[in-house]
Scaffold this motif. Structure first.
Motif, PDB file in Angstrom:
ATOM      1  N   GLN A 246      53.768  39.161  42.042  1.00 25.00           N
ATOM      2  CA  GLN A 246      53.539  37.713  42.025  1.00 25.00           C
ATOM      3  C   GLN A 246      52.522  37.273  43.080  1.00 25.00           C
ATOM      4  O   GLN A 246      51.739  36.355  42.842  1.00 25.00           O
ATOM      5  N   MET A 247      52.525  37.926  44.234  1.00 24.14           N
ATOM      6  CA  MET A 247      51.597  37.551  45.303  1.00 24.14           C
ATOM      7  C   MET A 247      50.233  38.217  45.144  1.00 24.14           C
ATOM      8  O   MET A 247      49.201  37.638  45.486  1.00 24.14           O
ATOM      9  N   MET A 248      50.244  39.430  44.598  1.00 19.78           N
ATOM     10  CA  MET A 248      48.978  40.155  44.476  1.00 19.78           C
ATOM     11  C   MET A 248      48.106  39.601  43.356  1.00 19.78           C
ATOM     12  O   MET A 248      46.872  39.701  43.424  1.00 19.78           O
ATOM     13  N   ILE A 249      48.711  39.008  42.337  1.00 13.56           N
ATOM     14  CA  ILE A 249      47.912  38.446  41.239  1.00 13.56           C
ATOM     15  C   ILE A 249      46.956  37.364  41.736  1.00 13.56           C
ATOM     16  O   ILE A 249      45.741  37.465  41.527  1.00 13.56           O
ATOM     17  N   PRO A 250      47.438  36.296  42.416  1.00 16.12           N
ATOM     18  CA  PRO A 250      46.487  35.284  42.909  1.00 16.12           C
ATOM     19  C   PRO A 250      45.557  35.838  43.983  1.00 16.12           C
ATOM     20  O   PRO A 250      44.411  35.391  44.122  1.00 16.12           O
ATOM     21  N   HIS A 251      46.038  36.833  44.726  1.00  9.73           N
ATOM     22  CA  HIS A 251      45.201  37.463  45.757  1.00  9.73           C
ATOM     23  C   HIS A 251      44.015  38.161  45.100  1.00  9.73           C
ATOM     24  O   HIS A 251      42.866  38.006  45.530  1.00  9.73           O
ATOM     25  N   HIS A 252      44.293  38.920  44.068  1.00  6.99           N
ATOM     26  CA  HIS A 252      43.228  39.592  43.312  1.00  6.99           C
ATOM     27  C   HIS A 252      42.311  38.576  42.632  1.00  6.99           C
ATOM     28  O   HIS A 252      41.089  38.768  42.571  1.00  6.99           O
ATOM     29  N   GLU A 253      42.900  37.523  42.099  1.00  3.98           N
ATOM     30  CA  GLU A 253      42.092  36.507  41.414  1.00  3.98           C
ATOM     31  C   GLU A 253      41.067  35.894  42.371  1.00  3.98           C
ATOM     32  O   GLU A 253      39.918  35.648  41.984  1.00  3.98           O
ATOM     33  N   GLN A 254      41.471  35.673  43.616  1.00  2.04           N
ATOM     34  CA  GLN A 254      40.522  35.121  44.582  1.00  2.04           C
ATOM     35  C   GLN A 254      39.445  36.143  44.944  1.00  2.04           C
ATOM     36  O   GLN A 254      38.272  35.787  45.098  1.00  2.04           O
ATOM     37  N   ALA A 255      39.834  37.395  45.066  1.00  2.00           N
ATOM     38  CA  ALA A 255      38.847  38.438  45.359  1.00  2.00           C
ATOM     39  C   ALA A 255      37.807  38.530  44.242  1.00  2.00           C
ATOM     40  O   ALA A 255      36.605  38.683  44.507  1.00  2.00           O
TER      41      ALA A 255
ATOM     42  N   LYS B 120      25.934  43.634  46.701  1.00  2.71           N
ATOM     43  CA  LYS B 120      25.952  43.423  45.242  1.00  2.71           C
ATOM     44  C   LYS B 120      26.752  44.514  44.532  1.00  2.71           C
ATOM     45  O   LYS B 120      27.572  44.233  43.642  1.00  2.71           O
ATOM     46  N   ASP B 121      26.505  45.756  44.936  1.00  2.00           N
ATOM     47  CA  ASP B 121      27.211  46.877  44.316  1.00  2.00           C
ATOM     48  C   ASP B 121      28.713  46.809  44.585  1.00  2.00           C
ATOM     49  O   ASP B 121      29.533  47.044  43.684  1.00  2.00           O
ATOM     50  N   LEU B 122      29.065  46.487  45.830  1.00  2.19           N
ATOM     51  CA  LEU B 122      30.476  46.423  46.203  1.00  2.19           C
ATOM     52  C   LEU B 122      31.182  45.261  45.500  1.00  2.19           C
ATOM     53  O   LEU B 122      32.330  45.396  45.069  1.00  2.19           O
ATOM     54  N   ALA B 123      30.485  44.138  45.370  1.00  2.00           N
ATOM     55  CA  ALA B 123      31.072  42.987  44.677  1.00  2.00           C
ATOM     56  C   ALA B 123      31.373  43.343  43.216  1.00  2.00           C
ATOM     57  O   ALA B 123      32.441  42.997  42.680  1.00  2.00           O
ATOM     58  N   ALA B 124      30.451  44.046  42.569  1.00  2.00           N
ATOM     59  CA  ALA B 124      30.653  44.469  41.178  1.00  2.00           C
ATOM     60  C   ALA B 124      31.827  45.446  41.073  1.00  2.00           C
ATOM     61  O   ALA B 124      32.622  45.386  40.120  1.00  2.00           O
ATOM     62  N   LYS B 125      31.932  46.322  42.062  1.00  2.00           N
ATOM     63  CA  LYS B 125      33.025  47.307  42.089  1.00  2.00           C
ATOM     64  C   LYS B 125      34.375  46.610  42.250  1.00  2.00           C
ATOM     65  O   LYS B 125      35.362  46.971  41.588  1.00  2.00           O
ATOM     66  N   ILE B 126      34.438  45.609  43.120  1.00  2.00           N
ATOM     67  CA  ILE B 126      35.687  44.858  43.344  1.00  2.00           C
ATOM     68  C   ILE B 126      36.113  44.141  42.067  1.00  2.00           C
ATOM     69  O   ILE B 126      37.284  44.173  41.673  1.00  2.00           O
ATOM     70  N   GLU B 127      35.159  43.500  41.426  1.00  2.00           N
ATOM     71  CA  GLU B 127      35.459  42.771  40.193  1.00  2.00           C
ATOM     72  C   GLU B 127      35.956  43.722  39.105  1.00  2.00           C
ATOM     73  O   GLU B 127      36.936  43.423  38.405  1.00  2.00           O
ATOM     74  N   LYS B 128      35.307  44.861  38.974  1.00  2.00           N
ATOM     75  CA  LYS B 128      35.673  45.837  37.948  1.00  2.00           C
ATOM     76  C   LYS B 128      37.054  46.441  38.190  1.00  2.00           C
ATOM     77  O   LYS B 128      37.809  46.706  37.249  1.00  2.00           O
ATOM     78  N   ALA B 129      37.420  46.643  39.452  1.00  2.00           N
ATOM     79  CA  ALA B 129      38.702  47.273  39.783  1.00  2.00           C
ATOM     80  C   ALA B 129      39.874  46.298  39.712  1.00  2.00           C
ATOM     81  O   ALA B 129      40.951  46.636  39.212  1.00  2.00           O
ATOM     82  N   GLN B 130      39.660  45.092  40.215  1.00  2.00           N
ATOM     83  CA  GLN B 130      40.803  44.192  40.386  1.00  2.00           C
ATOM     84  C   GLN B 130      41.147  43.369  39.144  1.00  2.00           C
ATOM     85  O   GLN B 130      42.307  42.984  38.956  1.00  2.00           O
ATOM     86  N   ASP B 131      40.180  43.100  38.300  1.00  2.00           N
ATOM     87  CA  ASP B 131      40.477  42.327  37.097  1.00  2.00           C
ATOM     88  C   ASP B 131      41.489  43.045  36.185  1.00  2.00           C
ATOM     89  O   ASP B 131      42.454  42.427  35.723  1.00  2.00           O
ATOM     90  N   PRO B 132      41.321  44.354  35.927  1.00  2.00           N
ATOM     91  CA  PRO B 132      42.329  45.060  35.113  1.00  2.00           C
ATOM     92  C   PRO B 132      43.696  45.106  35.793  1.00  2.00           C
ATOM     93  O   PRO B 132      44.728  45.094  35.112  1.00  2.00           O
ATOM     94  N   GLU B 133      43.709  45.189  37.128  1.00  2.00           N
ATOM     95  CA  GLU B 133      44.984  45.224  37.847  1.00  2.00           C
ATOM     96  C   GLU B 133      45.737  43.903  37.691  1.00  2.00           C
ATOM     97  O   GLU B 133      46.974  43.884  37.649  1.00  2.00           O
ATOM     98  N   ILE B 134      45.007  42.799  37.618  1.00  2.00           N
ATOM     99  CA  ILE B 134      45.637  41.493  37.385  1.00  2.00           C
ATOM    100  C   ILE B 134      46.367  41.515  36.048  1.00  2.00           C
ATOM    101  O   ILE B 134      47.521  41.082  35.948  1.00  2.00           O
ATOM    102  N   LYS B 135      45.718  42.033  35.026  1.00  2.00           N
ATOM    103  CA  LYS B 135      46.319  42.115  33.690  1.00  2.00           C
ATOM    104  C   LYS B 135      47.543  43.031  33.701  1.00  2.00           C
ATOM    105  O   LYS B 135      48.568  42.734  33.069  1.00  2.00           O
TER     106      LYS B 135
END
Length: 223
Positions: A81-90, A107-122
């Motif tokens: 419950q806490m990690m979902i909004p945390h990931h959403e902000q990241a 730029k590369d790291l930002a793309a990597k963060i987005e790619k990793a954390q969006d599936p984890e939210i789901k």
């Protein structure tokens, strides 16, 4: 036809039905015996064996469901419950890098963060639904107060207004704080959680985001 012939034929004509009835009786008896053997070899116990087969499957399914439900504790639920909004902000922070960041590594790291954390939210959202828990807790003490690394609305507006090197520096510092908050939350799950999948994700967050913190600090030091 002689009297003897009529007597002979009459005798056999009357006996044939008897033989046929007897044969039918033998077949029926055999069928009953085969039915008893086919039911398990021990008569009534065979039938109960058939029933036990269905009951065993049902009992196994029930036990599996109970085990799955029992493999979740309050720490697991709080972690998701806490990690979902945390990931959403990241992810929201990472999305801001597009068109604002000037440093290639940022730029590369930002793309990597987005790619990793969006599936984890789901994934975490799916867990909570399967556990019968709300995806957002009604009361999350401390969320957004700094200890968890969550950025305030003011912080996010300032980051959004930045461009170039200023954005890179602020992004790196904010993401370091954000990651450290996620790492702390994941370590709590490692210590107190019970669900195997949640603990596995916590391990991945600690390992992956600790490495990214070092990378971000290195970027910050050279900017």
């Amino acid at each position: 036809m002689t009297a003897f012939t009529r007597a002979f034929h009459g005798k056999h004509l009357h006996r044939k039905p008897v033989r046929r009835v007897a044969a039918v009786g033998v077949v029926a008896a055999g069928a009953l015996m085969l039915s008893a053997c086919g039911s398990g070899g021990d008569g009534a116990s065979g039938m109960s064996g058939m029933d036990h087969g269905g009951s065993k499957s049902s009992a196994t399914a029930t036990a599996t469901a109970a085990a799955k439900a029992g493999d979740v504790d309050e720490a697991d639920v709080t972690f998701a419950q806490m990690m979902i909004p945390h990931h959403e902000q990241a992810v929201a922070m990472a999305e801001l890098a597009d068109g604002r960041a000037s440093d290639a590594e940022i730029k590369d790291l930002a793309a990597k963060i987005e790619k990793a954390q969006d599936p984890e939210i789901k994934t975490m959202t799916g867990w909570l639904k399967s556990w019968g828990k709300p995806t957002v807790a009604g009361d999350m003490p401390g969320m957004g107060m700094g200890g968890d690394g969550m950025m305030s609305d003011k912080d996010m507006k300032e980051l959004k207004a930045m461009q170039g090197k200023e954005f890179d520096k602020m992004f790196a510092q904010m993401m370091i704080d954000h990651h450290n908050g996620a790492i702390a939350m994941a370590k709590t799950e490692q210590k107190s959680g019970q669900n195997a999948d949640a603990k596995k994700m916590a391990d991945a967050i600690v390992t992956g985001q600790s490495a990214e913190v070092k990378q971000l600090q290195s970027i910050l030091d050279r900017l």
